[in-house]
Design an enzyme around this catalytic site. Structure first.
Site, PDB file in Angstrom:
ATOM      1  N   HIS A 232      45.234 -24.656 -19.779  1.00  0.00           N
ATOM      2  CA  HIS A 232      45.971 -23.495 -19.292  1.00  0.00           C
ATOM      3  C   HIS A 232      46.974 -23.931 -18.233  1.00  0.00           C
ATOM      4  O   HIS A 232      46.949 -25.064 -17.754  1.00  0.00           O
ATOM      5  CB  HIS A 232      45.006 -22.451 -18.692  1.00  0.00           C
ATOM      6  CG  HIS A 232      44.313 -22.916 -17.442  1.00  0.00           C
ATOM      7  ND1 HIS A 232      43.294 -23.847 -17.451  1.00  0.00           N
ATOM      8  CD2 HIS A 232      44.503 -22.591 -16.132  1.00  0.00           C
ATOM      9  CE1 HIS A 232      42.875 -24.065 -16.223  1.00  0.00           C
ATOM     10  NE2 HIS A 232      43.602 -23.324 -15.394  1.00  0.00           N
ATOM     11  N   ASP A 234      48.459 -22.265 -14.434  1.00  0.00           N
ATOM     12  CA  ASP A 234      48.167 -21.226 -13.461  1.00  0.00           C
ATOM     13  C   ASP A 234      49.331 -20.236 -13.408  1.00  0.00           C
ATOM     14  O   ASP A 234      50.486 -20.613 -13.616  1.00  0.00           O
ATOM     15  CB  ASP A 234      47.932 -21.833 -12.077  1.00  0.00           C
ATOM     16  CG  ASP A 234      46.639 -22.629 -12.005  1.00  0.00           C
ATOM     17  OD1 ASP A 234      45.774 -22.441 -12.890  1.00  0.00           O
ATOM     18  OD2 ASP A 234      46.487 -23.438 -11.068  1.00  0.00           O
ATOM     19  N   HIS A 289      46.657 -28.017 -17.461  1.00  0.00           N
ATOM     20  CA  HIS A 289      45.478 -28.752 -17.026  1.00  0.00           C
ATOM     21  C   HIS A 289      44.230 -28.151 -17.652  1.00  0.00           C
ATOM     22  O   HIS A 289      44.256 -27.063 -18.229  1.00  0.00           O
ATOM     23  CB  HIS A 289      45.371 -28.782 -15.496  1.00  0.00           C
ATOM     24  CG  HIS A 289      45.419 -27.431 -14.852  1.00  0.00           C
ATOM     25  ND1 HIS A 289      46.577 -26.682 -14.753  1.00  0.00           N
ATOM     26  CD2 HIS A 289      44.468 -26.674 -14.250  1.00  0.00           C
ATOM     27  CE1 HIS A 289      46.352 -25.548 -14.132  1.00  0.00           C
ATOM     28  NE2 HIS A 289      45.061 -25.506 -13.819  1.00  0.00           N
ATOM     29  N   ARG A 299      29.872 -29.764 -10.914  1.00  0.00           N
ATOM     30  CA  ARG A 299      31.146 -29.975 -10.236  1.00  0.00           C
ATOM     31  C   ARG A 299      31.497 -28.729  -9.449  1.00  0.00           C
ATOM     32  O   ARG A 299      31.406 -27.614  -9.960  1.00  0.00           O
ATOM     33  CB  ARG A 299      32.253 -30.275 -11.253  1.00  0.00           C
ATOM     34  CG  ARG A 299      33.621 -30.497 -10.619  1.00  0.00           C
ATOM     35  CD  ARG A 299      34.647 -30.926 -11.670  1.00  0.00           C
ATOM     36  NE  ARG A 299      35.943 -31.187 -11.049  1.00  0.00           N
ATOM     37  CZ  ARG A 299      36.906 -30.286 -10.900  1.00  0.00           C
ATOM     38  NH1 ARG A 299      36.718 -29.050 -11.341  1.00  0.00           N
ATOM     39  NH2 ARG A 299      38.055 -30.607 -10.333  1.00  0.00           N
TER      40      ARG A 299
END
Length: 353
Positions: A232, A234, A289, A299
């Site tokens: 995607h 941002d 990303h 994470r």
């Protein structure tokens, strides 16, 4: 089995959809897509910008060629980052039902909880979807924290449960630093783009939001194209990301190859978003990303997202005039009807050749 700081079995803190059932192995087998086209190079390739002494030529190159850079000398105290991380781990370590009860009892203007989907869509609605016959998951749970300075006067996070109260105080302190950093970066980009004062509404700290992500261990056997977060861009002007120890973020490089943006102590990652690409007339790049899953380690990351003023109209030679509210509404409509974000191309000016 790994446990939280409260000795609660870690799987009990996961939403049920992220727990393996009795027929599934606890060993994760990665889909080949997780390594396909990745550059195998241990040397960090991302451009580096020093916030204390911004090199405008290096910033211009990073924005045009990469749409992402690593930020050093950001000025956020290490003690604040450490305390905030400890609270995040504690919060996510609560049992799933306890988290649902806790976040169901507080206003979303203070903090909200989601899982299996980006924060823009209701929790659970986009846990998985079909993509050419293949299931795609967003293997993530998170907290969305608005940082607007003009919250309704009746909302008082001091009256909330102690865990929420303490974490919100830390986030407010962290948000002040994030706004400071975003202002400095946008000011430097504005100089490079020759934007005048009338465009100062193009980035408004009052729109700031912090999203805290926990990517659970992926314990299902041979997942079919499972991602912590699928590919995607941002929607923000800029996104400032803090990664804690565990890698997973991959970005599409200027050479059109996926590379790891590994955690490096005391550095931040700055993404340019769709709004910045529009503001720059496509001179700057909104970076694609994604986040890989991990079978051995959770994470944790924190992303600060900042947008234009809600009523600020973005004027561009490449795009029709629009506000961020227009853009967000279109994104939500596309996700609902198509299952994915279309993005800036919806607003392109189409000229006859």
């Amino acid at each position: 089995m790994q446990t939280t700081s409260h000795s609660l079995p870690i799987l009990e803190s996961y939403p049920p959809c992220f727990r393996p059932n009795t027929q599934q192995s606890l060993q994760n087998v990665y889909n080949d897509d997780h390594t396909k086209n990745k550059i195998e190079n241990e040397q960090d390739q991302l451009p580096v910008i020093d916030l204390e002494q911004i090199n405008y030529d290096k910033l211009e190159e990073a924005c045009k060629e990469w749409g992402i850079f690593r930020l050093v000398n950001h000025g956020i105290p290490l003690t604040l980052l450490t305390r905030l991380h400890e609270h995040i781990v504690r919060m996510f370590g609560l049992g799933f039902e306890s988290k649902k009860d806790l976040f169901g009892s507080i206003p979303t203007s203070i903090m909200s909880y989601f899982y299996g989907t980006p924060a823009l869509t209701p929790s659970g609605d986009a846990l998985y979807k079909k993509d050419q016959g293949t299931l795609i998951y967003n293997w993530v749970e998170g907290l969305n924290v608005p940082l607007s300075m003009d919250q309704p006067s009746h909302v008082d996070f001091h009256e909330q449960p102690l865990l929420i109260h303490d974490m919100r105080l830390l986030i407010e302190e962290y948000g002040v630093h994030q706004a400071r950093i975003a202002k400095s970066i946008f000011s430097a980009m504005s100089q490079n783009l020759n934007l005048c004062d009338e465009h100062k509404g193009y980035m408004s700290p009052s729109t700031g939001q912090l999203r805290v992500y926990r990517y659970p261990r992926c314990l299902i056997d041979n997942p079919t194209k499972v991602w912590g977060m699928e590919v995607h861009t941002d929607s923000s002007v800029v996104t400032i990301l803090n990664q804690y120890e565990v890698e997973g973020l991959q970005i599409l490089s200027k050479d059109n190859a996926w590379i790891d943006a590994k955690p490096i102590p005391n550095t931040l990652i700055v993404h340019l978003g769709d709004m910045m690409q529009a503001i720059s007339d496509d001179r700057y790049k909104s970076v694609k990303h994604r986040v890989k899953v991990n079978s051995e380690n959770e994470r944790i990351s924190m992303g600060y997202f900042v947008f234009p003023d809600h009523n600020c109209v973005i004027g561009s030679s490449v795009y029709k005039p629009f506000t961020y509210s227009d853009f967000r509404a279109q994104v939500q409509q596309d996700i609902k009807t198509l299952g994915f974000k279309v993005g800036l191309s919806r607003f392109k000016v189409h000229t006859d050749s």
